[in-house]
Design an enzyme around this catalytic site. Structure first.
Site, short mmCIF file in Angstrom:
data_model
loop_
_atom_site.label_atom_id
_atom_site.label_comp_id
_atom_site.label_asym_id
_atom_site.label_seq_id
_atom_site.Cartn_x
_atom_site.Cartn_y
_atom_site.Cartn_z
CG ASP A 1 -1.09 -0.24 8.83
OD1 ASP A 1 -1.96 0.55 9.25
OD2 ASP A 1 0.06 0.11 8.52
CB ALA B 1 1.29 -2.18 4.77
CE LYS C 1 0.68 1.49 4.48
NZ LYS C 1 1.51 2.61 4.83
N GLY D 1 4.79 -6.34 5.83
CA GLY D 1 4.49 -7.40 6.79
C GLY D 1 2.99 -7.57 6.96
N PRO E 1 9.54 -3.92 -0.76
CG PRO E 1 10.32 -1.89 -1.64
CD PRO E 1 9.17 -2.87 -1.72
P1 ATP Z 1 4.10 -0.37 7.77
O1 ATP Z 1 3.93 0.35 6.48
O2 ATP Z 1 2.91 -1.22 8.18
O3 ATP Z 1 4.65 0.51 8.88
P2 ATP Z 1 6.60 -1.32 6.82
O4 ATP Z 1 6.38 -1.49 5.36
O5 ATP Z 1 7.26 -0.03 7.26
O6 ATP Z 1 5.22 -1.48 7.55
P3 ATP Z 1 7.45 -4.04 7.09
O7 ATP Z 1 8.00 -4.34 5.74
O8 ATP Z 1 6.14 -4.59 7.44
O9 ATP Z 1 7.47 -2.48 7.39
O10 ATP Z 1 8.56 -4.55 8.13
C1 ATP Z 1 8.55 -4.18 9.48
C2 ATP Z 1 9.25 -5.24 10.32
O11 ATP Z 1 8.43 -6.40 10.39
C3 ATP Z 1 10.59 -5.69 9.74
O12 ATP Z 1 11.57 -5.37 10.65
C4 ATP Z 1 10.46 -7.19 9.54
O13 ATP Z 1 11.58 -7.88 10.02
C5 ATP Z 1 9.21 -7.60 10.32
N1 ATP Z 1 8.41 -8.64 9.61
C6 ATP Z 1 7.78 -9.68 10.15
N2 ATP Z 1 7.15 -10.41 9.24
C7 ATP Z 1 7.34 -9.81 8.05
C8 ATP Z 1 6.93 -10.09 6.73
N3 ATP Z 1 6.18 -11.14 6.42
N4 ATP Z 1 7.32 -9.24 5.77
C9 ATP Z 1 8.05 -8.14 6.08
N5 ATP Z 1 8.49 -7.85 7.31
C10 ATP Z 1 8.13 -8.68 8.30
#
Ligand code: ATP
Length: 289
Positions: A136, A100, A10, A102, A94
């Protein structure tokens, strides 16, 4: 049985923070939009009850701390499921990017395991469970274009955003979401984006008006520490973007284009700047269509 799912990333077409709950969670108003950039997950059931996750990505854990595994365990416990699952994840979104990544994998796990294990839960029931593991995730279960309020879990589904090319670029820096919110709390928010105006522009299909109004209260915090964000936005706007913005707590930047060829050229310009190799030509998508 094996089920394959695409888990879409997203972007935020606007992010405002309007307060803080007693438990520390921030109260937000955000416009969420899926983009055509996704992880691929396959789920196969097993009779051992084990949850095994396989991924070639070295950027995320593949043990129980992965959100996908937490979702599987939660469903097993809540519904006394004896079956297990062998799960494969191809990570393209990435990591720690404000996209989002994870949460969307977690959402894919809810919908796939619901099917695989024959739980028969509605999306609303899945969302109620999901908010316990991440604010989220409910949005990622529903998908498309949505207004997210509360801590992100109060969702209003909006009319699909009009198609336009979107270039996404993630600088190779790690930003701690916790640090960004702490910095935000230490300062007065100078200007709040007009989330209702952005919503109206999206629903009217007015991309230029939407771009005039988009704002993210977290961007001044992250961008003042990491100059790559401003540099990427400048490159993308010089390459013909209507405008470029940061998503979530960053550091990923997305640029809205009206012209596909210009968007393709912009990808090359970002690559030749050597700021990052993680650049994608994408666009809005509603996974439900
Ligand atoms: P958001 O936009 O919800 O704040 P983000 O995109 O900034 O999320 P993510 O890629 O979700 O961040 O990663 C955040 C943390 O979650 C990472 O440090 C990662 O190690 C952990 N994590 C656990 N499971 C997953 C997964 N399936 N994919 C990505 N990261 C994961």
């Amino acid at each position: 049985m094996t089920i394959e799912k695409k888990a879409y990333a997203k972007i935020n077409l606007g992010l405002d923070v309007t307060g803080r709950r007693a438990d520390g969670y921030h109260i937000v108003r955000m416009i969420m939009q899926n983009v055509d950039l996704y992880d691929t997950l396959t789920f196969s059931d097993n009779d051992t009850g084990e949850i095994a996750l396989f991924t070639e990505s070295d950027k995320i854990p593949s043990d129980d701390s992965n959100l996908i595994c937490k979702v599987a365990r939660q469903l097993q416990e809540e519904y006394n499921v004896k079956k297990g699952a062998d799960i494969r994840l191809i990570k393209r979104i990435p990591v720690a990017a404000g996209m989002a990544g994870g949460s969307t994998d977690g959402a894919a796990a809810y919908t796939a395991l619901n099917e695989l294990w024959g739980l028969g839960l509605s999306k609303e029931e899945l969302c109620r469970l999901a908010v316990k593991l991440g604010a989220d995730i409910p949005y990622c279960i529903l998908g498309g274009t949505a207004l997210a309020e509360g801590i992100g879990e109060e969702l209003t589904i909006l009319k699909d955003m009009k198609y336009c090319p979107i270039v996404i670029a993630k600088p190779p820096i790690d930003v701690s979401t916790g640090w960004v919110y702490k910095e935000l709390d230490s300062k007065e928010i100078e200007s709040h984006p007009d989330i209702d105006g952005i919503r109206a522009a999206i629903e009217a299909g007015d991309i230029r008006k939407m771009c005039d109004l988009i704002g993210n209260v977290l961007e001044p915090v992250t961008a003042s520490r990491y100059q790559e964000i401003g540099q990427l936005e400048e490159i993308l706007e010089a390459a013909g973007a209507v405008r470029a913005f940061m998503t979530g707590s960053g550091p990923t930047v997305f640029a809205i284009f009206e012209d596909q060829d210009k968007a393709k050229e912009a990808v090359d310009k970002v690559l030749s700047s050597h700021i990052t190799k993680e650049v994608f030509l994408s666009g809005p998508i509603n996974p439900n269509n």
